[in-house]
Scaffold this active site. Structure first.
Site, PDB file in Angstrom:
ATOM      1  N   LYS A 199       0.836  -1.210   0.000  1.00  0.00           N
ATOM      2  CA  LYS A 199       0.000   0.000   0.000  1.00  0.00           C
ATOM      3  C   LYS A 199       0.864   1.250   0.000  1.00  0.00           C
ATOM      4  O   LYS A 199       1.838   1.353   0.760  1.00  0.00           O
ATOM      5  CB  LYS A 199      -0.902  -0.027   1.235  1.00  0.00           C
ATOM      6  CG  LYS A 199      -1.866   1.148   1.363  1.00  0.00           C
ATOM      7  CD  LYS A 199      -2.722   0.975   2.605  1.00  0.00           C
ATOM      8  CE  LYS A 199      -3.704   2.104   2.804  1.00  0.00           C
ATOM      9  NZ  LYS A 199      -4.563   1.883   3.996  1.00  0.00           N
TER      10      LYS A 199
ATOM     11  N   SER B 255      -9.209   2.135   2.930  1.00  0.00           N
ATOM     12  CA  SER B 255      -8.284   2.867   2.082  1.00  0.00           C
ATOM     13  C   SER B 255      -7.291   1.963   1.351  1.00  0.00           C
ATOM     14  O   SER B 255      -6.573   2.421   0.472  1.00  0.00           O
ATOM     15  CB  SER B 255      -7.518   3.882   2.942  1.00  0.00           C
ATOM     16  OG  SER B 255      -6.765   3.215   3.953  1.00  0.00           O
TER      17      SER B 255
ATOM     18  N   SER C 216      -9.884  -0.263   6.994  1.00  0.00           N
ATOM     19  CA  SER C 216      -9.198  -0.127   5.709  1.00  0.00           C
ATOM     20  C   SER C 216      -8.573  -1.400   5.170  1.00  0.00           C
ATOM     21  O   SER C 216      -8.098  -1.423   4.035  1.00  0.00           O
ATOM     22  CB  SER C 216      -8.119   0.956   5.803  1.00  0.00           C
ATOM     23  OG  SER C 216      -8.707   2.208   6.016  1.00  0.00           O
TER      24      SER C 216
END
Length: 427
Positions: free
Chosen positions: A75, A144, A168
């Site tokens: 990420k 996210s 997330s």
């Protein structure tokens, strides 16, 4: 029907076994994943940066006599040496970083090959990035850790790192129909990761199998691999977590979770009633206040130097929430969390897992929102380990519906073992 799967379709555990038995080479595995990325990325848009030297790096590793490379994504709020960290913005410096997060360094030393950085929402908050849901491009992949979930779901890589402050890891994994795991708070190192709310920020894993979660968990803990052991459902005590925000879930989601609970009872598992509704509801509110206060400090650079470049949802959401708390109130909130954690720890001694929806329903048919995070907020703040399992699909759209399993603080191995048993019987 095809007789043989492509290398990119294999789980990491399966591919490593094939390499060990000379049915597959490490280079062929990496090449297959890269070809899959090249073919699908124009539609999915899961990557913010792709490693141009992935195949060459694997070839060099093999030539030097090292073990196989495991293709992974990271990420893009996590530093990876030689790659930029843009954090879902267009104003950060795109110069490759010269130092990487501790967990990334541990993975690299263990043979992980970083295929690139996966898309995140703006600063790991709620404003969406470009990623689409592989099951339907008109639906959100969640956030996210949107790019990480989509990349694993679309067979670009078998494993990705995500992070969770609220939901997330769990929500995008559920929306994209894969396995997502948020460990007990503090299990994995968080250095080199953009802080959102340090009291609850947690590194997590996206995968397509429980075995792969166990593999990467052992790597991140720098411990000998512990095989995930299937357990008998007749040895499991569980609670259906039908307290707030249960009533906000869609009717179909509640129905399939209740049906799972009934199926588990028929399989011999023992249901337990837990009177923790008030504690869960209060944790959700405390999460809003504490995460807002800490987030405002964590992104002080962006807030003070790039405020007008930040999204409305960030400025009027978590940053606004944080203004309800000051330095005198904050310690009282932290003390309240500590007391609630102790209360929950005592209550959870009588169960192996709690079962709840991972989200209110399947991924919404929108790219303007990442979905409701309420179903994970309490457990992010409490620090409990959580897994979402891809057990169900919506009747009308066939979009995935995730089932969330929550265990007691520090009971990660038990959670993985129970999850394996549930996946084996009910997937």
């Amino acid at each position: 029907m095809r007789d043989k799967r492509e290398p990119f379709e294999l789980s990491a555990t399966e591919a490593l076994h094939s390499i060990a038995t000379d049915e597959l080479t490490s280079v062929a595995w990496i090449e297959s994943c890269r070809e899959r990325i090249d073919a699908r990325e124009p539609d999915i848009q899961a990557w913010s940066y792709l490693n141009p030297d992935a195949v060459a790096q694997t070839t060099t590793r093999v030539d030097q006599g090292h073990g196989p490379s495991i293709p992974v994504g990271v990420k893009d709020i996590i530093d990876v040496y030689g790659m930029p960290t843009m954090m879902g913005t267009d104003f950060h410096d795109d110069t490759p970083v010269s130092r990487e997060g501790g967990s990334v360094a541990i993975m690299r030393a263990a043979g992980c090959l970083f295929m690139g950085k996966t898309v995140t929402t703006e600063l790991g908050h709620r404003h969406p990035g470009p990623t689409r849901n592989p099951h339907n491009l008109a639906h959100t992949p969640g956030g996210s850790s949107s790019g990480s979930a989509a990349a694993v779901a679309d067979f670009m890589v078998p494993l990705c790192l995500g992070t969770q402050t609220t939901a997330s890891v769990i929500r995008p994994a559920a929306f994209c129909g894969i396995v997502g795991y948020k460990p007990t708070y503090g299990d994995f190192d968080k250095s080199g990761i953009l802080a959102n709310a340090p009291t609850m920020d947690t590194l997590g894993i996206m995968a397509r199998s429980i075995d792969d979660l166990g593999l990467l968990r052992s790597i991140l803990l720098e411990e000998a691999r512990r095989e995930v052991t299937d357990v008998s459902l007749s040895d499991i005590n569980f609670a259906l977590l039908d307290v707030h925000p249960w009533n906000t879930a869609e009717a179909e989601t509640r129905r399939v979770i209740e049906a799972l609970a009934d199926d588990m009872v028929r399989a011999g598992a023992r249901p337990v009633d837990l009177a923790i509704g008030d504690q869960v509801k209060r944790l959700i509110e405390l999460h809003r206040l504490i995460s807002g206060y800490e987030f405002g400090r964590s992104i002080a650079y962006e807030r003070t130097r790039h405020l007008n470049q930040l999204s409305t949802v960030l400025r009027e959401g978590r940053l606004a929430d944080g203004r309800e708390v000051d330095s005198r109130r904050y310690p009282d909130l932290i003390r309240e969390v500590a007391a609630l954690r102790a209360t929950l720890a005592e209550a959870l001694k009588v169960v192996d897992i709690m079962i709840s929806p991972s989200a209110a329903g399947p991924a919404p048919a929108s790219l303007e929102s990442t979905g409701d995070a309420a179903f994970s907020a309490a457990w992010s703040l409490a620090g409990n380990p959580v897994i979402t399992l891809p057990l169900f699909k919506a009747a009308d759209t066939a979009m995935p519906i995730g089932c969330q399993l929550i265990a007691g603080f520090g009971e990660d191995e038990r959670l993985l073992n129970v999850s394996q048993a549930i996946m084996a019987r009910f997937q």
